[in-house]
Scaffold this active site. Sequence first.
Site, mmCIF file in Angstrom:
data_model
loop_
_atom_site.group_PDB
_atom_site.id
_atom_site.type_symbol
_atom_site.label_atom_id
_atom_site.label_comp_id
_atom_site.label_asym_id
_atom_site.label_seq_id
_atom_site.Cartn_x
_atom_site.Cartn_y
_atom_site.Cartn_z
ATOM 1 N N TYR A 516 2.738 -3.568 13.518
ATOM 2 C CA TYR A 516 3.089 -2.806 12.316
ATOM 3 C C TYR A 516 4.500 -2.245 12.442
ATOM 4 O O TYR A 516 5.399 -2.644 11.750
ATOM 5 C CB TYR A 516 2.065 -1.705 12.059
ATOM 6 C CG TYR A 516 2.263 -1.035 10.716
ATOM 7 C CD1 TYR A 516 1.792 -1.634 9.565
ATOM 8 C CD2 TYR A 516 2.938 0.173 10.603
ATOM 9 C CE1 TYR A 516 1.981 -1.050 8.311
ATOM 10 C CE2 TYR A 516 3.128 0.769 9.363
ATOM 11 C CZ TYR A 516 2.657 0.160 8.223
ATOM 12 O OH TYR A 516 2.848 0.738 6.997
ATOM 13 N N SER A 596 1.577 -5.164 4.683
ATOM 14 C CA SER A 596 2.448 -4.091 4.201
ATOM 15 C C SER A 596 3.759 -4.109 4.971
ATOM 16 O O SER A 596 4.447 -5.116 5.006
ATOM 17 C CB SER A 596 1.757 -2.738 4.346
ATOM 18 O OG SER A 596 1.017 -2.423 3.218
ATOM 19 N N ASP A 679 -1.893 -4.247 -7.064
ATOM 20 C CA ASP A 679 -1.255 -3.457 -6.013
ATOM 21 C C ASP A 679 -0.210 -2.535 -6.637
ATOM 22 O O ASP A 679 0.761 -2.991 -7.236
ATOM 23 C CB ASP A 679 -0.596 -4.384 -4.990
ATOM 24 C CG ASP A 679 -0.209 -3.678 -3.700
ATOM 25 O OD1 ASP A 679 0.056 -2.456 -3.744
ATOM 26 O OD2 ASP A 679 -0.162 -4.333 -2.645
ATOM 27 N N HIS A 714 -3.810 -2.653 -2.970
ATOM 28 C CA HIS A 714 -3.211 -2.756 -1.651
ATOM 29 C C HIS A 714 -4.250 -2.822 -0.539
ATOM 30 O O HIS A 714 -3.933 -3.156 0.589
ATOM 31 C CB HIS A 714 -2.283 -1.561 -1.428
ATOM 32 C CG HIS A 714 -1.262 -1.776 -0.359
ATOM 33 N ND1 HIS A 714 -0.253 -2.707 -0.475
ATOM 34 C CD2 HIS A 714 -1.106 -1.207 0.859
ATOM 35 C CE1 HIS A 714 0.489 -2.679 0.616
ATOM 36 N NE2 HIS A 714 -0.011 -1.785 1.439
#
Length: 764
Positions: A516, A596, A679, A714
């Site tokens: 991430y 993301s 989203d 999302h």
Amino acid sequence: MMLRSAGTRQAVCAARRAASLAAVVVLWAVSFYLVPAACAAEAGGDDGAGATMTGHSSGGGVPSPPPTRTDDVVEKVHGVTIADPYRWLEDAASPEVHAWVDGENAYTRSLLDVRPGRAALKERLSSLLSIGVIGTPEDRRGLYFHTRREGRGQNQPIIYVRKGLRGKDRVLVDPNPLSPDGTATIDWWYPSEDGTLVAYGVSKSGDEKSTLQVVETASGKTRPDLIPNTRYCSLAWLPDASGFYYTRYPAPGSVPAGEENYHRHLFLHRLGEDPARDVKVFGEQRKPQDMIQINIAEDGGYLVVQVAEGWTRSDLYVKDLRKKDSPFVPIAEGLDAIFGGVTAGDTLYLLTNWKAPRYRLVKVDLAKPQQESWRDLIPESDGVLNSVDLIGGRIVTLSLKNATSRLAVHDAAGKTIREIPLPSLGTVDRVTGRQGGHEAFFGFSSYTTPPAIYRYDLKAGASSVWDTVKSDVDLSRLEVKQVFYPSKDGTKVSMFVVHRKGIALDGKNPALLYGYGGFNISETPHFSRTVVPWLERGGIYAVANLRGGGEYGEDWHRAGMLDKKQNVFDDYIAAAEWLIANKYTTSRRLGIMGGSNGGLLVGAAMTQRPDLFRAVLCAVPLLDMVRYHNFQIAQLWVPEYGSAEKEEQFRFLHAYSPYHHVVKGTAYPAVLFEAAESDSRVDPMHARKMAALVQSSTSSGLPVLLRIETKAGHGIGKPLSKQIDEAVDTWSFLLWQLGLEPGAEDRPPAAGAVPRAAPAAPGR
């Protein structure tokens, strides 16, 4: 330091804790995990001129994707000429874009629906994803409020209330009947201090556009108070439950188009009154992108307001509710650090990384709140102080040490009394408790341990299981290692590696690398239902603790943001190289996955080192970093990424922007781009444009697929049925490309089984 929502982790509810600093200090998962918002996507710049059609032959037995037209869109940004042939795909309202998405979805279906063993995979994933979800309870005078989702029969978690520790759960709010397709969900909820009422927000189709409602605990009756535009609401009840302070966004039409995604202000609502007349009490003069969070302690003396600008700094104010028309007194204002606090009596307990990158707890006398009077209670240590809860005259702290959770109890002076033992190295999702109580609750899971809720008795100094999810998964034949490897610049980075015991390090194992690296979010060991089939079939799963995250404090976070974002990609690439060099896998059998900000990560890794990976799962991603700030709520992320509107920031954004570094004729890995049409955080235009560009550019002959989900956002609130469908597609793709695909005649492994050997992986 952010407690993020992923899988069963309950950070999305962390802001409910009036007596906890965890929510008010690092709420700033308002990025991609927690902050809701919505607006129409910006229309594209297609003027119809110079349109052409692009496509390529996939080769290798894989049919070609549908052709995509291009436009001659070229512009100069700060003197740099940029071509954007797929800008027309930004227009979400265009019938042509809808038709193109339908064609791409059909192409994806044509390849994934026919994979051998898909039915067996769906059966296994359905079983795993049907393992329940349970949240950490909130105690209100002997009433325990919590969320739970049972097995296959429930799409969404339900709010339950339990009278007494061992009482029977009673349904309080069930969103499942609210929509036939299971897309109505509870976004957030807050019980009043006396437990008589619960305020909660409901949204549909994953858009996170919450509408606030109030339910009476005793009767289960919904009150007439109905307040729209309360996405990711922060709410604090008045002590007598006559009303509450809450945050909401402006109604569409009351501000210029698009700005309804910002201007989050604080209001006071009295039960039974018209919400349209609620008084705005804070936020009018703040920047539109500022994010307001609030709490009121159990004694109701002070309202604490935290205002965050991005993920590196926040201001803090307190208002004395015992005095009529009292002002908001600044405690910390204009400092480049994070401040969060909760009061007890006339004392403010302040959790901050000011002059302490790994955070410290400070005691502030509200009679003299000047900084020179602050006193350290718990100084900075070698671990990252994530949250603090005031329970029964004690201070319970949750910290991270080498990216794993630690719990401890301190006395009122900050002295450590004892560590709270945890089942293994893993993740404590959140801690709850009352200032006037003597019990702490916390959720725990690890890579090999399904979620459970524990009750810690501060008087007895002992823990017990309060509740757990039902699961027959036995992963005892797996092992978890934590390794440390050097990044490109020599920085030491940690990584978790999970695999079956006794694995041969011969370079032939299929492996998946997750990361991430952003927004102060920490990647810690937690139970992941969808990874289980991969591990059962002999695959390796690795998670790297990249710079930009919160695993090692604010310095670690800042080393991976703005002009230092390339460090994150370097850390990730170095993790892949370490796995290969240490013979865990090879580039032909290595996949990467992220969503993301993690979608940006794998997009950058793929374009910078296409030779290093065989397969890429890129979910709800940001990929056009030159234009990202124009869409949805992306102005909130400018403090983390920067904005191309500023020349110096454009330079480093353009230097790594994945969409701008796709090179025609390059042999790219197989890619599955995933996005959702509802989203309201990351616009699906990123996935649309990047899929079209890579499809027309790659020379590898490997599939480049796009999956756009309907009536989904999302990720928050996605119903179980859609979670299963998405997981089946994701893992069908990865098992196919990385050599763990079963034969069509195979059956799913028995519950808990870990095969001794994996099927042979194909060559590239």
